[in-house]
Design a protein around this motif. Structure first.
Motif, PDB file in Angstrom:
ATOM      1  N   SER A 128      35.237  40.996   8.753  1.00 49.09           N
ATOM      2  CA  SER A 128      34.122  41.553   9.531  1.00 49.09           C
ATOM      3  C   SER A 128      32.812  41.391   8.755  1.00 49.09           C
ATOM      4  CB  SER A 128      34.355  43.026   9.847  1.00 49.09           C
ATOM      5  OG  SER A 128      35.484  43.173  10.689  1.00 49.09           O
ATOM      6  N   MET A 129      32.864  41.678   7.460  1.00 41.51           N
ATOM      7  CA  MET A 129      31.675  41.526   6.625  1.00 41.51           C
ATOM      8  C   MET A 129      31.250  40.065   6.533  1.00 41.51           C
ATOM      9  SD  MET A 129      32.499  44.298   3.594  1.00 41.51           S
ATOM     10  CE  MET A 129      30.971  43.930   2.734  1.00 41.51           C
ATOM     11  N   LYS A 130      32.234  39.160   6.490  1.00 45.98           N
ATOM     12  CA  LYS A 130      31.914  37.738   6.427  1.00 45.98           C
ATOM     13  C   LYS A 130      31.220  37.280   7.701  1.00 45.98           C
ATOM     14  CE  LYS A 130      33.897  33.153   5.596  1.00 45.98           C
ATOM     15  NZ  LYS A 130      33.366  32.488   6.781  1.00 45.98           N
ATOM     16  N   ARG A 131      31.694  37.789   8.858  1.00 38.84           N
ATOM     17  CA  ARG A 131      31.047  37.407  10.109  1.00 38.84           C
ATOM     18  C   ARG A 131      29.583  37.848  10.126  1.00 38.84           C
ATOM     19  NH1 ARG A 131      36.265  38.369  12.318  1.00 38.84           N
ATOM     20  NH2 ARG A 131      35.803  40.594  12.607  1.00 38.84           N
ATOM     21  N   VAL A 132      29.330  39.063   9.624  1.00 35.45           N
ATOM     22  CA  VAL A 132      27.942  39.539   9.543  1.00 35.45           C
ATOM     23  C   VAL A 132      27.134  38.676   8.588  1.00 35.45           C
ATOM     24  CG1 VAL A 132      26.470  41.457   8.829  1.00 35.45           C
ATOM     25  CG2 VAL A 132      28.559  41.913  10.135  1.00 35.45           C
ATOM     26  N   HIS A 133      27.718  38.374   7.431  1.00 34.31           N
ATOM     27  CA  HIS A 133      27.046  37.533   6.436  1.00 34.31           C
ATOM     28  C   HIS A 133      26.736  36.157   7.008  1.00 34.31           C
ATOM     29  CE1 HIS A 133      27.025  34.575   3.112  1.00 34.31           C
ATOM     30  NE2 HIS A 133      26.333  35.510   2.482  1.00 34.31           N
ATOM     31  N   ASP A 134      27.719  35.566   7.688  1.00 37.14           N
ATOM     32  CA  ASP A 134      27.518  34.235   8.270  1.00 37.14           C
ATOM     33  C   ASP A 134      26.432  34.261   9.338  1.00 37.14           C
ATOM     34  OD1 ASP A 134      29.482  33.273   6.627  1.00 37.14           O
ATOM     35  OD2 ASP A 134      31.028  33.163   8.185  1.00 37.14           O
ATOM     36  N   PHE A 135      26.430  35.352  10.140  1.00 32.89           N
ATOM     37  CA  PHE A 135      25.402  35.468  11.183  1.00 32.89           C
ATOM     38  C   PHE A 135      24.011  35.552  10.560  1.00 32.89           C
ATOM     39  CE2 PHE A 135      22.615  38.291  13.632  1.00 32.89           C
ATOM     40  CZ  PHE A 135      22.517  37.571  14.812  1.00 32.89           C
ATOM     41  N   LEU A 136      23.869  36.387   9.534  1.00 32.03           N
ATOM     42  CA  LEU A 136      22.569  36.542   8.878  1.00 32.03           C
ATOM     43  C   LEU A 136      22.138  35.242   8.194  1.00 32.03           C
ATOM     44  CD1 LEU A 136      22.950  40.105   7.326  1.00 32.03           C
ATOM     45  CD2 LEU A 136      21.609  39.445   9.329  1.00 32.03           C
ATOM     46  N   ARG A 137      23.106  34.551   7.577  1.00 32.48           N
ATOM     47  CA  ARG A 137      22.787  33.275   6.926  1.00 32.48           C
ATOM     48  C   ARG A 137      22.322  32.261   7.959  1.00 32.48           C
ATOM     49  NH1 ARG A 137      27.918  30.791   5.085  1.00 32.48           N
ATOM     50  NH2 ARG A 137      27.897  30.193   7.273  1.00 32.48           N
ATOM     51  N   ASP A 138      23.031  32.209   9.085  1.00 31.19           N
ATOM     52  CA  ASP A 138      22.632  31.263  10.137  1.00 31.19           C
ATOM     53  C   ASP A 138      21.270  31.630  10.715  1.00 31.19           C
ATOM     54  OD1 ASP A 138      25.010  29.940   9.737  1.00 31.19           O
ATOM     55  OD2 ASP A 138      26.026  30.843  11.465  1.00 31.19           O
ATOM     56  N   GLN A 139      21.017  32.939  10.878  1.00 32.78           N
ATOM     57  CA  GLN A 139      19.719  33.373  11.383  1.00 32.78           C
ATOM     58  C   GLN A 139      18.605  33.008  10.404  1.00 32.78           C
ATOM     59  OE1 GLN A 139      20.107  33.829  14.728  1.00 32.78           O
ATOM     60  NE2 GLN A 139      18.715  35.559  14.544  1.00 32.78           N
ATOM     61  N   ASN A 140      18.885  33.230   9.110  1.00 37.61           N
ATOM     62  CA  ASN A 140      17.883  32.886   8.100  1.00 37.61           C
ATOM     63  C   ASN A 140      17.598  31.391   8.097  1.00 37.61           C
ATOM     64  OD1 ASN A 140      17.532  35.504   7.227  1.00 37.61           O
ATOM     65  ND2 ASN A 140      19.045  35.360   5.586  1.00 37.61           N
ATOM     66  N   GLN A 141      18.661  30.601   8.223  1.00 36.11           N
ATOM     67  CA  GLN A 141      18.470  29.154   8.259  1.00 36.11           C
ATOM     68  C   GLN A 141      17.695  28.747   9.504  1.00 36.11           C
ATOM     69  OE1 GLN A 141      19.170  26.857   5.845  1.00 36.11           O
ATOM     70  NE2 GLN A 141      17.973  25.562   7.225  1.00 36.11           N
ATOM     71  N   PHE A 142      17.990  29.408  10.604  1.00 37.59           N
ATOM     72  CA  PHE A 142      17.254  29.133  11.840  1.00 37.59           C
ATOM     73  C   PHE A 142      15.769  29.448  11.654  1.00 37.59           C
ATOM     74  CE2 PHE A 142      15.395  30.904  15.754  1.00 37.59           C
ATOM     75  CZ  PHE A 142      15.482  29.793  16.585  1.00 37.59           C
ATOM     76  N   LEU A 143      15.493  30.595  11.023  1.00 36.93           N
ATOM     77  CA  LEU A 143      14.100  30.974  10.803  1.00 36.93           C
ATOM     78  C   LEU A 143      13.403  30.005   9.858  1.00 36.93           C
ATOM     79  CD1 LEU A 143      14.455  34.857  10.481  1.00 36.93           C
ATOM     80  CD2 LEU A 143      13.496  33.568  12.398  1.00 36.93           C
ATOM     81  N   VAL A 144      14.115  29.572   8.803  1.00 40.68           N
ATOM     82  CA  VAL A 144      13.539  28.591   7.873  1.00 40.68           C
ATOM     83  C   VAL A 144      13.220  27.297   8.605  1.00 40.68           C
ATOM     84  CG1 VAL A 144      14.055  27.093   5.904  1.00 40.68           C
ATOM     85  CG2 VAL A 144      14.591  29.522   5.784  1.00 40.68           C
TER      86      VAL A 144
END
Length: 387
Positions: A128-144
């Motif tokens: 569950s924590m990994k899914r949150v981490h992956d989502f935030l990482r993908d969001q950050n990459q999207f924002l970058v």
């Protein structure tokens, strides 16, 4: 009741050298997860680095060859595998052992003999924590990515704005076409040369030099406000005509300021364009215009343009005259050292002669350009005579 498709289940890599431990863990996991098995550290790394990466790794510590600690270090050191959660499952129950495992990057530490509910609960939590981490990482990459895209769009808009404004000046003065391209490159070459000079080092950063290069083509933008009978006149100006011609510096600066007022903001990337347009006719000894500034009171951007502009004006051929030789132009600029021009900028110019010659050749006016200019001048003369 529908079951979850096999391919949709998370994949757990079980790493242990003991068959009984592997069988036990696989039995615990079989209903909720896909499992992969590795009986040593080398095999575990190969699977983890493969195309179909596991979602989580259950890792024993005491194994022949690579220990679990070594495997964890290798996983966390590799960008391709460092985000895979690692849970140590081991018989090593000392606090120091657990502390070391967690310090190496493991997310949890389970001691044997294992409890099935505990193992499943710990795995569920970490996934569950990994899914949150992956989502935030993908969001950050999207924002970058979005920021990079918007930045490229802004830079492109700046380039188009400057190019459009410079092109407007070209339509009013047939002599300016390749002149504005050559002078932009001269300015950049001078700036690059002077960036190590203590007088200019703090100012001439990479960003500033790029802005100077982009802004230089606007140095004569004010000529759009000069009447044709003066702007297109061949030969020398009458004194009153020269006074009108001098106003192009103020007209250029004011045109840019007017655009900024309409926008309601001061545009950073046009700062140097205003300085260059307004100040490139100032002279080091204070005898220039429009303000009669002297020495370091003249903006650096304008001082750079003064050297570039005069050199190009001297060597460029016109419909009504041939251009000077490079050597003749160098002699005039050298004579103006400390009078017309900043002495250090003249020294930089003298060191860059080969580069200036190359720029002049690369962007030289073609015979077709000169014919077009001649026709424009003839047309103007006919219109002037008719009036």
């Amino acid at each position: 009741m529908m079951t979850t498709p096999l391919q949709a289940k998370p994949t757990i890599l079980v790493v242990d050298d003991t068959p009984d431990n592997i069988d036990l863990l696989c039995a615990v996991l079989e209903h909720d997860y896909r499992t992969k098995i590795a009986v040593n550290g080398e095999r575990a790394l190969k699977i983890a680095r493969g195309e179909a990466k596991p979602d989580l790794i259950l890792l024993d510590i005491m194994m022949p060859g690579m220990s679990g600690y070594d495997v964890c270090k290798a996983l966390k050191a590799d960008p391709a595998t460092r985000d895979i959660p690692v849970i140590f499952v081991t018989a090593m129950s000392e606090v120091a052992d657990e502390q070391l495992g967690l310090s190496l990057g493991a997310v949890d530490y389970i001691t044997k003999p294992v409890s099935a509910p505990i193992v499943l609960a710990r795995i569920k939590t970490q996934l569950s924590m990994k899914r949150v981490h992956d989502f935030l990482r993908d969001q950050n990459q999207f924002l970058v990515t979005e920021v990079e895209l918007r930045t490229r769009e802004i830079v492109a808009l700046q380039d188009v704005t400057i190019h459009t404004m410079a092109s407007l000046a070209e339509t009013r003065d047939s002599e300016t076409g390749n002149h504005i391209r050559r002078t932009a490159h001269y300015v950049k070459a001078l700036a690059e040369r002077l960036r190590t000079n203590p007088r200019f080092a703090a100012f001439l950063t990479d960003e500033t030099i790029e802005l100077l290069f982009k802004s230089a083509p606007l140095h004569d933008i004010g000529k759009v406000g000069i009447p044709d009978r003066i702007l297109l006149k061949p030969g020398r100006f009458e004194p009153y005509e020269m006074e009108i011609m001098k106003t192009h510096t103020t007209l250029g600066r004011d045109a840019i300021m007017t655009a900024e007022r309409e926008l309601g903001i001061e545009v950073d990337f046009l700062k140097y364009a205003k300085e260059i347009a307004y100040g490139h006719q100032e002279k080091w000894d204070g005898s220039g215009y429009p303000l009669g500034l002297a020495g370091d009171a003249i903006p650096i951007s304008a001082r750079l343009m003064a050297v570039a502009d005069v050199y190009d004006a001297l060597i460029s051929r016109r419909v009504y005259k041939e251009g000077m030789s490079h050597e003749e132009a160098v002699a005039i600029i050298t004579a103006g050292r400390g009078q017309h021009f900043d002495p250090d900028m003249v020294d930089a110019f003298l060191a860059l002669q080969d580069e200036f010659i190359a720029i002049a050749k690369q962007y030289a006016d073609s015979d077709q350009d000169m014919e077009r200019k001649r026709e424009t001048l003839e047309l103007f003369t006919k219109v002037a005579d008719a009036n």
